[in-house]
Motif scaffolding. Sequence first.
Motif, mmCIF file in Angstrom:
data_model
loop_
_atom_site.group_PDB
_atom_site.id
_atom_site.type_symbol
_atom_site.label_atom_id
_atom_site.label_comp_id
_atom_site.label_asym_id
_atom_site.label_seq_id
_atom_site.Cartn_x
_atom_site.Cartn_y
_atom_site.Cartn_z
ATOM 1 N N ARG A 759 44.897 44.768 59.212
ATOM 2 C CA ARG A 759 45.156 44.778 57.766
ATOM 3 C C ARG A 759 45.873 43.487 57.437
ATOM 4 N NH1 ARG A 759 49.759 46.423 54.970
ATOM 5 N NH2 ARG A 759 50.575 47.503 56.820
ATOM 6 N N SER A 760 45.348 42.719 56.507
ATOM 7 C CA SER A 760 45.928 41.418 56.185
ATOM 8 C C SER A 760 45.976 41.255 54.678
ATOM 9 C CB SER A 760 45.128 40.280 56.816
ATOM 10 O OG SER A 760 43.782 40.315 56.371
ATOM 11 N N LYS A 761 46.945 40.470 54.231
ATOM 12 C CA LYS A 761 47.082 40.148 52.821
ATOM 13 C C LYS A 761 46.131 39.028 52.453
ATOM 14 C CE LYS A 761 50.494 42.797 51.265
ATOM 15 N NZ LYS A 761 50.341 43.677 50.096
ATOM 16 N N SER A 762 45.551 39.121 51.272
ATOM 17 C CA SER A 762 44.707 38.039 50.769
ATOM 18 C C SER A 762 45.519 37.046 49.963
ATOM 19 C CB SER A 762 43.578 38.602 49.893
ATOM 20 O OG SER A 762 44.105 39.365 48.839
ATOM 21 N N GLU A 763 46.862 37.179 49.994
ATOM 22 C CA GLU A 763 47.743 36.264 49.268
ATOM 23 C C GLU A 763 47.744 34.910 49.953
ATOM 24 O OE1 GLU A 763 49.927 34.445 46.869
ATOM 25 O OE2 GLU A 763 49.953 36.580 46.448
ATOM 26 N N HIS A 764 47.232 33.861 49.262
ATOM 27 C CA HIS A 764 47.206 32.521 49.810
ATOM 28 C C HIS A 764 48.116 31.587 49.037
ATOM 29 C CE1 HIS A 764 43.888 33.569 52.445
ATOM 30 N NE2 HIS A 764 43.257 34.079 51.411
ATOM 31 N N GLY A 765 48.983 32.116 48.195
ATOM 32 C CA GLY A 765 49.846 31.252 47.396
ATOM 33 C C GLY A 765 51.112 30.903 48.159
#
Length: 889
Positions: A759-765
């Motif tokens: 499970r990974s975050k798609s947050e690339h900021g």
Amino acid sequence: MNFSIAKRFPYQWVLFFGTVILVSLMTSREILISENKEIEHQHTLVISQNWPGKTTTQVEELLTKPWEMMLKSVSGYLELKSVSEFGSVTMHLKLNEGIGKEEIIRTIRNLYILNQDLFPKDVLFPRFMFDSGNDSNLILLRRISKRKSPPPAELLRKIQNVTGVRKISYQPESETEIQINIDHNFLLSGFSPSMTEIYNRLRHHLDSVSYDPGQNQYFLKEYPANPSEWENVFLLAQGKTFLPLGKIAKVSISDVYGKNHTRINGSSFESLVIFTNNAFQLIQLSFLLDSYLPEFPDWQFVFSSQEELIENIAFIFYFYLGIEGIYFLYFGILKREWILCFIHTGTFLLFLIFLFFCLKCLGIPIGISGFVFLLLLKVQLPLISFRRMVVHKKQIFTGSLILILSLYFQLLPSSILNLLMIFLFALFFYPILLHLFLNLWKREGKQSFSLQELQIQKLNELVSKKEPGSFNTNTVLTFSLYFVTFLYSLPVLFDPVSSFPHLDNIQLAKLEFPSYVAESERIRITKQVEQSILQKQLTNLLVVTHKNTRSDFYMKWKEGIHSLHFKNLPSEMGYFHFLEGMDGFESTILRFTNMDPNSLEKSVLKMIPWIQVQKKVSDVILGFQPSTEGIEFQTDAYQLTKMGVGIDPSIRETNLILQPNVVSKMLYGGKLVDVKLNSNHTISKENFQKQPVAVGNGKVLYPESLRHYSTHQNLGKIYHKNAETSMEIIVKGESINWNLMEDGIQTLLAKDKTQLAERSKSEHGTIKYQFIFLLLFQIPFFFRKKYWIELLSFLFAFVILCKCQSQFFSRNYDQLCFIPFLFIMFRMNSYQKKIPPFYLSFPYVGLLIVTYFYPWKSGVYLFQSLFLFQVFGIISDKFKNNLRIFRTR
């Protein structure tokens, strides 16, 4: 620390500073300017290889798996993702830092050539391409006239000669294409070549030679002079006879609008997109274009990705000149202190040169917060008398230890390093430079301007008014109000905050896609999101640029628009988020693995309804292309014999029918244009299931029962991550209980070979940080024995300041870093127990008033900083006065 060291070794210091400044002037041509210092631009090597006409399963078995096996012997990459689809495979290698681009390409290319026997013979040579993700520094020009001609060579030459221009991309409003359209009915006759045979023949038409029997010589094939000459290309049909392409295809010329061109407010224009290596070079190019474009009236400057940064830096520079002018007018003309004015001006300029050179050598960029900090220091430094710095070794050691540990464990952003460097250089090197100037000028006595003369007495009396030395109702109520406000504001120290400053003029958002999403899907979803933003009328300007796996949205918001207005955009499997990492745009990726892709798809699709009904889940999106129903033919051998062929002539590899394919290029109208092969698929699904029989005169009949067929599932794409067959789903929502959801997924998959891999975050900021660690870092500089009142007043003022920033302005980490630094600077150079309220002097209050009224957009960040600076000082001093009353009691 005593600054008499400058008097004892004046020539050594002059030699040191003179050498450094001379070297910086001779070698440094730019300043490292960057706002988003927390995003690392990871280089990705993209390898693509085409195998026309082959199914996803064939590509998976005969291309993807040999590539993955071969790449295991290659070092230098962190992660490998591969996507198998109809007729091609694409691999994404995320490279380690410091890996040479040319070196790794050469290694993989040589390894492929040595192992070429592992791959099919008719596969095309692989293509290598780099995607750094660092295309955020761009300038957009567009042609405003209707003339259709390439951009003038003189303009391109001038732009290319500018230092730092990395790439110039010319995008015409439309492009001319030569299209070869084949009627699909001709392909079913049994006598025509298949689409794959036509594709290969056209691809290699110009690679072959022709024989002229009359001259008994061989000649190289030449490019057709006219598009219609493509109809004269001969195709080998059934390995027996030659068929002119014109018998089964028509050649046409058409204008096609670029699907992945840069668009302005939804429309494509003839434009020039100029990319630079960094923000400083972009600023330099912006100023040069102001002088270039008047010579070329057809071209207009539209947009710069660092437009607001440029405006803010220019705004701060004008204010710096204004402050210098005020000091010269007041202290130079009225107070007759010309020499002291020149000394402080020269000292500050040399201090800036020395600072920028050291920042560049250390690779530390400076952003808008650093420039605001320098401007406020310019106001403050001439008012400080640098004779002896009140600082202790324990304070420096404790603060340094907390800083190092916080940076190592990523508890503090690395962006504060430039602010810390500015603070330390102003604390140590500015006084030494000042004393050197004073010694060279042989000036004794007064070293700074009088702060008392610049005080606003009414404000000073209001803030510094002495309270009565006994308890009364007013004192108790004031202290209680401060204490309750402190307790109310305390939780804000633990809230995650971005270190990226929120600029109100230009907003940058990204629509990012997984690597396995097809280009046509990325273009469709990007246009869908773009049209949704335009229909809601959220922006005054919307510029959209396309990259390999993402699309960038540059926006100027309308008044009253907030980031939450962009929350429910139709991004589907794309991830739309703002670069500042605003709240409400997070989504999570669940990746599942199974060696059998068909079984994997069934298991994942079975879980989606259960995930959709979980609490706080707003949307669940497939991160893969579902399989489609296909037809498997079984033709009777008797019918094949009766037809006189060894295979069913109607069973064709049809992926080339799905979209146009570039087969060649040719000169047309003075430009190199694409030659595309396309097929007009006109027959119905029902007729396709039957056996076509040609009866002459171009007619085809579809009798029943010449062959049998059955349906089966065709996989559109097969996705691998680190050689594991995977499928992903994207879950959107807020405050989801992931532990509970993962337990439920594991229960559903208990008897299944499919497993939840990660499970990974798609947050690339930007990474977010907490103010509590910034507070711990700054506490040692305020902590001294017998001065606990100052420490408590700092704690109360800092906590309340954090709450004020989050309540009234955009939350920014760097801003709350340099404001206490200004007070520490004054405190460490003051002998007095009571520091005068320098924040209420005429320069600071005047800056606050001017930035509030004009110009609002460019001065908003400076106004916020000055306002918070005043709030911090007032709260600190007022609370300090209240604590003194309690101490006396």
